[in-house]
Design a protein around this motif. Structure first.
Motif, mmCIF file in Angstrom:
data_model
loop_
_atom_site.group_PDB
_atom_site.id
_atom_site.type_symbol
_atom_site.label_atom_id
_atom_site.label_comp_id
_atom_site.label_asym_id
_atom_site.label_seq_id
_atom_site.Cartn_x
_atom_site.Cartn_y
_atom_site.Cartn_z
ATOM 1 N N SER A 153 0.695 -1.310 -0.102
ATOM 2 C CA SER A 153 -0.115 0.065 -0.002
ATOM 3 C C SER A 153 0.918 1.308 0.207
ATOM 4 O O SER A 153 1.087 1.749 0.967
ATOM 5 C CB SER A 153 -0.964 -0.208 1.214
ATOM 6 N N PHE A 154 1.050 1.766 -1.247
ATOM 7 C CA PHE A 154 2.041 2.898 -1.463
ATOM 8 C C PHE A 154 1.650 3.859 -2.219
ATOM 9 O O PHE A 154 0.684 3.606 -3.249
ATOM 10 C CB PHE A 154 3.611 2.544 -1.984
ATOM 11 N N HIS A 155 2.056 5.013 -1.897
ATOM 12 C CA HIS A 155 1.766 6.130 -2.985
ATOM 13 C C HIS A 155 2.378 5.816 -4.439
ATOM 14 O O HIS A 155 3.618 5.230 -4.234
ATOM 15 C CB HIS A 155 2.191 7.428 -2.533
ATOM 16 N N PRO A 156 1.898 6.137 -5.437
ATOM 17 C CA PRO A 156 2.431 5.859 -6.571
ATOM 18 C C PRO A 156 4.184 6.159 -6.843
ATOM 19 O O PRO A 156 4.998 5.750 -7.531
ATOM 20 C CB PRO A 156 1.721 6.262 -7.848
ATOM 21 N N LEU A 157 4.376 7.462 -6.265
ATOM 22 C CA LEU A 157 6.009 7.815 -6.262
ATOM 23 C C LEU A 157 6.585 6.991 -5.622
ATOM 24 O O LEU A 157 7.849 6.438 -6.068
ATOM 25 C CB LEU A 157 5.869 9.247 -5.776
ATOM 26 N N GLU A 158 6.037 6.378 -4.417
ATOM 27 C CA GLU A 158 6.906 5.402 -3.635
ATOM 28 C C GLU A 158 7.138 4.043 -4.333
ATOM 29 O O GLU A 158 7.944 3.449 -4.346
ATOM 30 C CB GLU A 158 6.422 5.500 -2.085
ATOM 31 N N GLY A 159 6.111 3.653 -4.743
ATOM 32 C CA GLY A 159 5.843 2.527 -5.579
ATOM 33 C C GLY A 159 7.024 2.246 -6.722
ATOM 34 O O GLY A 159 7.830 1.459 -6.987
ATOM 35 N N LEU A 160 7.258 3.700 -7.157
ATOM 36 C CA LEU A 160 8.098 3.798 -8.351
ATOM 37 C C LEU A 160 9.432 3.759 -7.908
ATOM 38 O O LEU A 160 10.422 3.310 -8.392
ATOM 39 C CB LEU A 160 7.935 4.972 -9.061
ATOM 40 N N LEU A 161 9.749 4.501 -6.696
ATOM 41 C CA LEU A 161 11.170 4.327 -6.133
ATOM 42 C C LEU A 161 11.445 2.976 -5.709
ATOM 43 O O LEU A 161 12.680 2.668 -5.581
ATOM 44 C CB LEU A 161 11.038 5.342 -4.998
ATOM 45 N N GLN A 162 10.655 2.176 -5.187
ATOM 46 C CA GLN A 162 11.021 0.868 -4.794
ATOM 47 C C GLN A 162 10.921 0.030 -6.310
ATOM 48 O O GLN A 162 12.016 -1.111 -6.137
ATOM 49 C CB GLN A 162 9.678 0.211 -4.119
ATOM 50 N N ALA A 163 10.236 0.132 -7.048
ATOM 51 C CA ALA A 163 10.309 -0.531 -8.428
ATOM 52 C C ALA A 163 11.814 -0.472 -9.085
ATOM 53 O O ALA A 163 12.147 -1.483 -9.685
ATOM 54 C CB ALA A 163 9.239 -0.216 -9.154
ATOM 55 N N VAL A 164 12.339 0.514 -9.039
ATOM 56 C CA VAL A 164 13.546 0.819 -9.765
ATOM 57 C C VAL A 164 14.735 0.186 -9.384
ATOM 58 O O VAL A 164 15.892 0.020 -10.078
ATOM 59 C CB VAL A 164 13.858 2.358 -9.943
#
Length: 260
Positions: A153-164
């Motif tokens: 359950s993350f904000h999209p910006l946090e999700g992106l930072l985790q995805a990279v």
């Protein structure tokens, strides 16, 4: 492994949909399994090990699943992009188990986990800066009392930072495809266990040779309550080294893990 040409927009979209189905399916399978075992079919033993006794916010689970679905979509685009980069020869993913020595299989997993821990620990501390927190990390902390559904359950910006992280790592470090899958599976299990709000590890686990380095529900629950402690992802070594581990962790763990 032969994949369709992902530089073709149609096949890239297909790959994104397939990866999304895998990511969201894995999330629902693992988080749902823990939810039904520890919440719906909760025994007296596990109820006694619950860390917070307050009720969840109204509609919290639905919000967590909604944010997690968005996170899964971000992860799926990243996954499809990794597939495209792999086809272009930019990702060091390999499928021939003999391409590198066999000892590299477990070692590469360990290195990836340690580097992921390091990346996330410092990213996490950065996200707790007040201005950054309000934009990037607040969504996750809206779950003041966590649940299995909080895992992604993350904000999209946090999700992106985790995805990279993994795509960046695989630009320079070779990893077998199945080792990569194991890493992703560990990531999901670890996140669900850490957000369970029920201590599943046995009494004394936090002091033994192996357990003292692993994060669990008590450890991460304190982060959601105290904000300035326990920033780790899988392991406790950065928190111990940088003295950001909660001073009440051991006492709370002994209290919860010792209950029957």
């Amino acid at each position: 492994m032969q994949l369709p040409d992902l530089s073709n927009p149609f096949w890239f979209i297909v790959a994104t949909v397939v990866v999304f189905a895998v990511v969201i399916g894995r999330y629902f399978l693992i988080a749902g399994l823990f939810y039904f075992i520890f919440y719906r079919w909760q025994t007296v033993k596990w109820q006694a090990r619950k860390i917070n006794n307050r009720k969840y916010k109204e509609g919290q689970f639905k919000k967590e699943v909604s944010w997690s679905t968005i996170t899964a979509f971000i992860f799926s685009i990243t996954g499809a992009a990794m597939g495209l980069a792999w086809q272009k020869g930019w990702q060091k993913i390999y499928t021939d188990v003999h391409a590198y020595p066999l000892w590299w299989l477990p070692l590469s997993l360990l290195i990836a986990l340690l580097l992921h821990e390091t990346y996330y620990y410092w990213l996490h501390r950065w996200m707790h800066q007040p201005k950054i927190f309000r934009i990037v990390h607040k969504v996750h902390h809206d779950s003041n009392i966590t649940s299995p559904w909080t895992a992604f359950s993350f904000h999209p910006l946090e999700g992106l930072l985790q995805a990279v992280f993994l795509p960046a790592l695989l630009l320079v470090m070779p990893m077998h495809l199945y080792v990569l899958i194991v890493h992703l599976t560990i990531m999901t299990f670890s996140s669900v266990i850490n957000h369970l709000d029920i201590e599943v590890y046995p009494k004394g686990f936090h002091k033994n040779t192996f357990g003292r380095w692993l994060i669990g529900a008590t450890h991460h629950s304190l982060h959601h309550k105290q904000f300035k402690h326990n920033y780790g992802l899988y392991f406790t070594f950065w928190d111990k080294w940088k003295k950001t581990e909660s001073p009440v962790f051991e006492k709370l763990f002994e209290e919860k893990a010792g209950r029957r």
